[in-house]
Design an enzyme around this catalytic site. Structure first.
Site, mmCIF file in Angstrom:
data_model
loop_
_atom_site.group_PDB
_atom_site.id
_atom_site.type_symbol
_atom_site.label_atom_id
_atom_site.label_comp_id
_atom_site.label_asym_id
_atom_site.label_seq_id
_atom_site.Cartn_x
_atom_site.Cartn_y
_atom_site.Cartn_z
ATOM 1 N N HIS A 99 0.860 -1.194 0.000
ATOM 2 C CA HIS A 99 0.000 0.000 0.000
ATOM 3 C C HIS A 99 0.897 1.246 0.000
ATOM 4 O O HIS A 99 1.966 1.249 0.618
ATOM 5 C CB HIS A 99 -0.915 -0.003 1.231
ATOM 6 C CG HIS A 99 -1.972 1.047 1.136
ATOM 7 N ND1 HIS A 99 -1.722 2.358 1.449
ATOM 8 C CD2 HIS A 99 -3.259 0.991 0.713
ATOM 9 C CE1 HIS A 99 -2.830 3.062 1.226
ATOM 10 N NE2 HIS A 99 -3.771 2.249 0.795
ATOM 11 N N GLU A 169 -4.039 1.986 -7.296
ATOM 12 C CA GLU A 169 -4.426 3.075 -6.406
ATOM 13 C C GLU A 169 -3.563 4.308 -6.697
ATOM 14 O O GLU A 169 -2.458 4.433 -6.166
ATOM 15 C CB GLU A 169 -4.216 2.659 -4.941
ATOM 16 C CG GLU A 169 -5.123 1.543 -4.499
ATOM 17 C CD GLU A 169 -5.486 1.658 -3.015
ATOM 18 O OE1 GLU A 169 -6.686 1.691 -2.711
ATOM 19 O OE2 GLU A 169 -4.573 1.743 -2.172
HETATM 20 P P1 PGA Z 1 -9.572 5.916 0.409
HETATM 21 O O1 PGA Z 1 -8.428 4.821 0.655
HETATM 22 O O2 PGA Z 1 -10.749 5.166 -0.160
HETATM 23 O O3 PGA Z 1 -9.839 6.484 1.748
HETATM 24 O O4 PGA Z 1 -9.001 6.880 -0.573
HETATM 25 C C1 PGA Z 1 -8.121 3.855 -0.290
HETATM 26 C C2 PGA Z 1 -6.790 3.242 0.070
HETATM 27 O O5 PGA Z 1 -5.840 4.004 0.352
HETATM 28 O O6 PGA Z 1 -6.674 1.990 0.121
#
Ligand code: PGA
Length: 259
Positions: A99, A169
């Site tokens: 992540h 992401e």
């Molecule tokens: P968010 O987080 O939906 O709060 O943007 C997603 C993530 O960082 O996994």
């Protein structure tokens, strides 16, 4: 040639929330109640490690539990760490790896590579996060995602690749990023096509079984757009997964769009 159907998956990343075990149990139970009729969507919740045991006791056949990191190994002298084997033995079945918030703490692609390998051996499904911090006119973010994929997945056997989930992401769209911007389904789509292309070149046809999902401020208002037009097999909401109603709504939307 028939099209491979990939079951959609919604994964809640609770990050370092909530503050107490009671709140965690309440949130989890409420989601479990709200999704009791789900059939076509895989559901995963990834709480902080310390809530895992309590949440595993809450009966639901619909939600699997995951974690947000794992130390590659079994047991040993690694103060403060929790291993892939321990987590599997406890009942976790998924693990978010790489992540951006962990990469920001110093985790490298080669660390992630090792964690993926140990997770697969332990029996955990790795959810491998990739994504750029900013977009530039020269499109160099494609090269960044390419090297994240190549380095993180180096040496993974072809016959294991379909077990891995890739989560795109873009850091600039994550809810806690300062000056964040909304990503569009088109942004997600062009990147998922690119990710599939890079991985197919390397791992061949097995990649058609892999799930590529999207995360970055997904909520109950835009989930349908990403699922319908983002070319993705699921979503990884963070903030919205801390609200039982919103999270269950995202799952309902996914369920309604699944064949
Ligand atoms: P968010 O987080 O939906 O709060 O943007 C997603 C993530 O960082 O996994």
């Amino acid at each position: 040639m028939h099209m491979i159907q990939r079951k959609k998956i919604i994964i809640g990343n609770w990050k370092m929330n909530p503050e107490t075990a009671e709140e965690a149990e309440k949130l989890f139970s409420t989601v479990a109640k709200n999704v009791s009729r789900t059939k076509k969507t895989d559901i995963v919740i990834c709480p902080p490690f310390i809530y895992l045991q309590a949440l595993l006791k809450i009966r639901t056949s619909k939600i699997k539990l995951g974690v947000q990191d794992a130390f590659p190994g079994s047991v040993g002298a690694y103060t403060g760490e929790v291993s892939t084997d321990m987590l599997y033995n406890m009942g976790a079945r998924y693990v978010i790896l790489g992540h951006s918030e962990r990469r920001a703490l110093g985790e490298s692609n080669s660390d992630i590579n090792k964690k993926i390998k140990f997770s697969l051996v332990a029996g955990l499904v790795p959810i491998v996060c990739v994504g750029e911090s900013a977009r530039d006119l020269s499109h160099s973010y494609f090269n960044l995602v390419k090297s994240q994929l190549e380095e993180c997945l180096k040496g993974i056997p072809k016959n294991s690749i379909s077990k891995i989930i890739i989560a795109y992401e873009p850091i600039w769209a994550i809810s806690t990023t300062l000056d964040r911007k909304d990503a569009t389904p088109e942004d997600a789509k062009e990147m998922t096509i690119f990710i599939r292309k890079i991985l197919s070149d390397k791992f061949g046809s097995e990649v058609s079984r892999m799930r590529v999902i999207y995360g970055g401020s997904v909520n109950e208002k835009d989930a349908a757009l990403f699922l319908e037009h983002g070319g993705v097999d699921g979503l990884l909401p963070g903030r919205a997964s801390l609200d039982a109603t919103k999270f269950a709504k995202i799952i309902d939307i996914c369920e309604a769009l699944s064949k």
